[in-house]
Write an enzyme that holds these catalytic residues in place. Sequence first.
Site, PDB file in Angstrom:
ATOM      1  N   ASP A   9      36.637 -14.442 -31.018  1.00  0.00           N
ATOM      2  CA  ASP A   9      35.585 -13.523 -30.626  1.00  0.00           C
ATOM      3  C   ASP A   9      36.159 -12.628 -29.522  1.00  0.00           C
ATOM      4  O   ASP A   9      36.987 -13.075 -28.733  1.00  0.00           O
ATOM      5  CB  ASP A   9      34.379 -14.296 -30.101  1.00  0.00           C
ATOM      6  CG  ASP A   9      33.250 -13.380 -29.673  1.00  0.00           C
ATOM      7  OD1 ASP A   9      32.828 -12.533 -30.490  1.00  0.00           O
ATOM      8  OD2 ASP A   9      32.803 -13.498 -28.523  1.00  0.00           O
ATOM      9  N   ASP A  11      34.361 -10.447 -27.047  1.00  0.00           N
ATOM     10  CA  ASP A  11      33.674 -10.471 -25.754  1.00  0.00           C
ATOM     11  C   ASP A  11      33.544 -11.890 -25.224  1.00  0.00           C
ATOM     12  O   ASP A  11      33.081 -12.787 -25.910  1.00  0.00           O
ATOM     13  CB  ASP A  11      32.303  -9.811 -25.874  1.00  0.00           C
ATOM     14  CG  ASP A  11      32.424  -8.343 -26.239  1.00  0.00           C
ATOM     15  OD1 ASP A  11      33.151  -7.627 -25.530  1.00  0.00           O
ATOM     16  OD2 ASP A  11      31.816  -7.921 -27.230  1.00  0.00           O
ATOM     17  N   GLY A  44      30.545  -8.381 -32.810  1.00  0.00           N
ATOM     18  CA  GLY A  44      29.335  -7.697 -33.269  1.00  0.00           C
ATOM     19  C   GLY A  44      29.552  -6.197 -33.337  1.00  0.00           C
ATOM     20  O   GLY A  44      28.738  -5.465 -33.891  1.00  0.00           O
TER      21      GLY A  44
END
Length: 106
Positions: A9, A11, A44
């Site tokens: 991921d 962040d 995202g």
Amino acid sequence: MSIKLIALDIDDTLLDSQNKILPSTKKALDKALDKGIKVVLCSGRPLAGVSPYLEELNISGKEQYVITYNGGLVETASGDILSRKIIDNQGFKKIVGFATEKKTSI
């Protein structure tokens, strides 16, 4: 068993609190890439929001992958779409209705 893929991921995992990739992280990922291990950035964000980090890590081409839109889109680092899961308008309205009913944000 050998490692074939590392999924990260962006962040709060790949990036530090200053939104930077630590030199030690770059070095470790460079070693992984040199060994032929796929390094897949997940976010995202859309591809445009992930691209600067792909470039910084020298991840490119049709043999490297990125997962964007919280898993809604899987594509190659060069932008070829491999999988797309989209919520239609009716599904979106159901989610909004549920969130409103439960007094939560979406």
